[in-house]
Design a protein around this motif. Structure first.
Motif, PDB file in Angstrom:
ATOM      1  N   ILE A 169      -4.821   0.635   0.485  1.00 22.67           N
ATOM      2  CA  ILE A 169      -3.405   0.898   0.730  1.00 22.67           C
ATOM      3  C   ILE A 169      -2.543  -0.344   0.480  1.00 22.67           C
ATOM      4  N   SER A 170      -1.298  -0.063   0.246  1.00 20.79           N
ATOM      5  CA  SER A 170      -0.270  -1.089   0.236  1.00 20.79           C
ATOM      6  C   SER A 170       0.850  -0.566   1.122  1.00 20.79           C
ATOM      7  N   ALA A 171       1.008  -1.166   2.272  1.00 20.26           N
ATOM      8  CA  ALA A 171       2.058  -0.729   3.187  1.00 20.26           C
ATOM      9  C   ALA A 171       3.443  -0.991   2.600  1.00 20.26           C
ATOM     10  N   THR A 172       3.567  -1.995   1.739  1.00 18.92           N
ATOM     11  CA  THR A 172       4.880  -2.302   1.175  1.00 18.92           C
ATOM     12  C   THR A 172       5.241  -1.394   0.004  1.00 18.92           C
TER      13      THR A 172
ATOM     14  N   ASN B 164      -6.044  -3.154   3.044  1.00 17.49           N
ATOM     15  CA  ASN B 164      -4.600  -3.315   2.971  1.00 17.49           C
ATOM     16  C   ASN B 164      -4.194  -4.447   2.025  1.00 17.49           C
TER      17      ASN B 164
ATOM     18  N   LEU C 251      -1.108   5.595   1.045  1.00 13.56           N
ATOM     19  CA  LEU C 251      -0.646   6.065   2.353  1.00 13.56           C
ATOM     20  C   LEU C 251      -0.774   7.578   2.505  1.00 13.56           C
TER      21      LEU C 251
ATOM     22  N   LEU D 189      -9.501   0.635   6.109  1.00  6.28           N
ATOM     23  CA  LEU D 189      -8.273   0.535   5.328  1.00  6.28           C
ATOM     24  C   LEU D 189      -8.259  -0.839   4.678  1.00  6.28           C
TER      25      LEU D 189
ATOM     26  N   GLY E 125       3.437   1.613  -0.663  1.00  5.84           N
ATOM     27  CA  GLY E 125       3.100   2.995  -0.349  1.00  5.84           C
ATOM     28  C   GLY E 125       1.808   3.499  -0.971  1.00  5.84           C
ATOM     29  N   ASP E 126       1.132   2.679  -1.741  1.00  6.47           N
ATOM     30  CA  ASP E 126      -0.133   3.093  -2.363  1.00  6.47           C
ATOM     31  C   ASP E 126      -1.132   3.507  -1.293  1.00  6.47           C
TER      32      ASP E 126
ATOM     33  N   GLU F 256      -3.173   9.452   1.390  1.00  8.42           N
ATOM     34  CA  GLU F 256      -4.570   9.703   1.765  1.00  8.42           C
ATOM     35  C   GLU F 256      -4.814   9.307   3.225  1.00  8.42           C
ATOM     36  N   TRP F 257      -4.261   8.185   3.660  1.00 11.20           N
ATOM     37  CA  TRP F 257      -4.401   7.726   5.042  1.00 11.20           C
ATOM     38  C   TRP F 257      -3.761   8.725   5.998  1.00 11.20           C
ATOM     39  N   TYR F 258      -2.564   9.183   5.690  1.00 15.20           N
ATOM     40  CA  TYR F 258      -1.883  10.159   6.546  1.00 15.20           C
ATOM     41  C   TYR F 258      -2.654  11.482   6.590  1.00 15.20           C
TER      42      TYR F 258
END
Length: 117
Positions: free
Chosen positions: A97-100, A66, A105, A64, A102-103, A107-109
């Protein structure tokens, strides 16, 4: 690990994550009974981490990447980081991803959901 998981008693179909924030060496060297290892790295770190700490990237199924929302503000070569990571592990899946924001996410989920079987 199995004793701790039994005591924790997570609901069915849960995802349990074991986090190591100390370094990128130790988590790769020990089998904790996990389904998969995931390297979570940031664009605020150097591109050369996969070369410096190859064990973690070799052992991981996913990297990931991030904090991609910070790319306009930091000097970081995404392509070089991915190339170094794939030099160590050609099968490594990379999800930016960007946790802030949502980019990435979704695909990660989706990847996490696919692991439950």
């Amino acid at each position: 690990m199995s004793r701790g998981l039994k005591q924790f008693d997570p609901p069915a179909n849960s995802v349990v994550m074991i986090e190591n924030v100390g370094n990128l060496v130790c988590p790769a060297l020990f089998d904790l009974g996990e389904r998969a290892k995931v390297a979570i790295v940031s664009v605020t770190e150097g591109e050369d981490k996969p070369i410096k700490y190859p064990h973690m990237f070799r052992a991981s199924e996913v990297m990931l990447l991030n904090k991609v929302d910070l790319l306009p503000y930091v000097t970081f070569d995404v392509d070089r980081r991915i190339a170094y990571a794939r030099q160590v592990n050609p099968r490594l899946r990379v999800i930016s991803i960007s946790a802030t924001k949502g980019d990435g996410l979704a695909e990660w989920y989706a990847w996490l959901w696919a692991q439950r079987g």
